[in-house]
Design an enzyme around this catalytic site. Structure first.
Site, PDB file in Angstrom:
ATOM      1  N   SER A  65      33.518  36.259  36.971  1.00 34.69           N
ATOM      2  CA  SER A  65      31.942  35.475  37.297  1.00 34.69           C
ATOM      3  C   SER A  65      31.952  33.882  37.583  1.00 34.69           C
ATOM      4  CB  SER A  65      30.769  36.553  36.774  1.00 34.69           C
ATOM      5  OG  SER A  65      30.449  37.508  36.699  1.00 34.69           O
TER       6      SER A  65
HETATM    7  N1  SAH Z   1      32.387  39.757  32.517  1.00 34.48           N
HETATM    8  C1  SAH Z   1      33.030  39.599  33.751  1.00 34.48           C
HETATM    9  C2  SAH Z   1      32.743  39.566  35.066  1.00 34.48           C
HETATM   10  C3  SAH Z   1      34.730  40.615  35.843  1.00 34.48           C
HETATM   11  S1  SAH Z   1      33.516  41.447  37.692  1.00 34.48           S
HETATM   12  C4  SAH Z   1      33.948  38.664  33.858  1.00 34.48           C
HETATM   13  O1  SAH Z   1      33.078  37.482  33.050  1.00 34.48           O
HETATM   14  O2  SAH Z   1      34.560  38.319  34.356  1.00 34.48           O
HETATM   15  C5  SAH Z   1      32.561  42.985  36.590  1.00 34.48           C
HETATM   16  C6  SAH Z   1      33.759  43.988  36.296  1.00 34.48           C
HETATM   17  O3  SAH Z   1      33.660  45.541  35.922  1.00 34.48           O
HETATM   18  C7  SAH Z   1      35.073  44.040  36.735  1.00 34.48           C
HETATM   19  O4  SAH Z   1      35.929  43.801  35.924  1.00 34.48           O
HETATM   20  C8  SAH Z   1      35.623  46.127  37.059  1.00 34.48           C
HETATM   21  O5  SAH Z   1      36.167  46.827  36.933  1.00 34.48           O
HETATM   22  C9  SAH Z   1      34.506  46.205  36.132  1.00 34.48           C
HETATM   23  N2  SAH Z   1      33.639  47.713  35.859  1.00 34.48           N
HETATM   24  C10 SAH Z   1      33.143  48.002  37.527  1.00 34.48           C
HETATM   25  N3  SAH Z   1      32.898  49.298  36.913  1.00 34.48           N
HETATM   26  C11 SAH Z   1      32.142  49.640  35.671  1.00 34.48           C
HETATM   27  C12 SAH Z   1      32.246  50.353  34.906  1.00 34.48           C
HETATM   28  N4  SAH Z   1      31.516  51.639  35.409  1.00 34.48           N
HETATM   29  N5  SAH Z   1      32.186  50.311  33.846  1.00 34.48           N
HETATM   30  C13 SAH Z   1      33.057  49.636  33.319  1.00 34.48           C
HETATM   31  N6  SAH Z   1      33.311  48.207  33.998  1.00 34.48           N
HETATM   32  C14 SAH Z   1      32.921  48.451  35.134  1.00 34.48           C
END
Ligand code: SAH
Length: 214
Positions: A65
């Site tokens: 993010s």
């Molecule tokens: N918090 C992360 C952001 C990653 S992007 C950071 O700081 O880098 C969002 C993430 O949410 C992705 O890795 C994706 O695989 C995950 N995601 C999407 N749907 C999800 C779900 N239902 N349960 C858990 N993770 C999920």
């Protein structure tokens, strides 16, 4: 901290200034952004951009993010040290690291095995110890809750009831809820056992929150 340098620290100070200029006022959040070595969370081809205030690919079609977005969500969570936070979407682990720098206990769920495996190798090596879970974040972690705060880092089509039910009274769920192609940052506060208060905080862009695991 591993492979951190004065140059990285300097770039991080600039990033903190940028995030503050964009409106983040919570000093504990700014301090945490100033401490987490974001370059260690990036894919090798993007390392040179680590201190730009932008999202970047981390593999498996997902992104780390944007620092401003992480700071904004963290500020909305309104966390106190020693509180118990649930994160949905571990991804690169950057948001988890920011929360850990603020002295919270972090429980983080990821639905993509490749990312779950990768982040579990990286984070402890650089001194961050959230509890990692592989699973579908729509369900939360009922056996570990209730939580002092829940942050969802993917764009949700709706607010999952299971997550609301895992909030302590007074705690907040910070969740980007899809509206067209973008998401409205939404805060759901549990004001009593049965009552929830909902507020909206502007548009953001996230990868989608998906069902099940892969
Ligand atoms: N918090 C992360 C952001 C990653 S992007 C950071 O700081 O880098 C969002 C993430 O949410 C992705 O890795 C994706 O695989 C995950 N995601 C999407 N749907 C999800 C779900 N239902 N349960 C858990 N993770 C999920």
């Amino acid at each position: 901290m591993v492979h951190d340098s004065l140059r990285h620290k300097g770039m991080r100070r600039k990033l903190v200034e940028t995030v503050a200029e964009k409106g983040i006022t919570d000093q504990s959040v700014l301090d945490a952004i100033g401490k987490v070595p974001r370059h260690l969370f990036m894919e090798s081809s993007f390392v040179k951009f680590a201190y730009k205030d932008q999202a970047f690919p981390i593999g498996a079609g997902q992104t780390i993010s944007q620092p401003y977005t992480v700071a904004f969500q963290t500020q909305l969570l309104n966390v106190a040290p020693n509180s118990k936070i649930l994160e949905v979407g571990t991804g690169s682990g950057y948001q988890a690291a920011v929360l850990l720098e603020m002295g919270t206990q972090v429980f983080s769920i990821e639905r993509q095995r490749e990312l779950y495996v990768k982040v579990q190798q990286l984070l402890p090596k650089i001194g961050y110890h959230p509890r990692f879970f592989f699973g579908d974040g729509y369900k939360g972690l009922p056996t570990y809750g209730p939580f002092d705060g829940i942050v969802v880092t993917a764009g949700a089509p709706y607010i999952p009831e299971a997550l609301k039910q895992q909030l302590k009274v007074g705690a907040r769920l910070v969740i980007p809820v899809s509206k067209g192609e973008h998401q409205v940052m939404t805060v759901v506060e549990r004001v009593s056992e049965t009552e929830f208060d909902e507020k909206q905080y502007g548009m953001f862009s996230f990868v989608p929150m998906l069902k099940g695991t892969s």
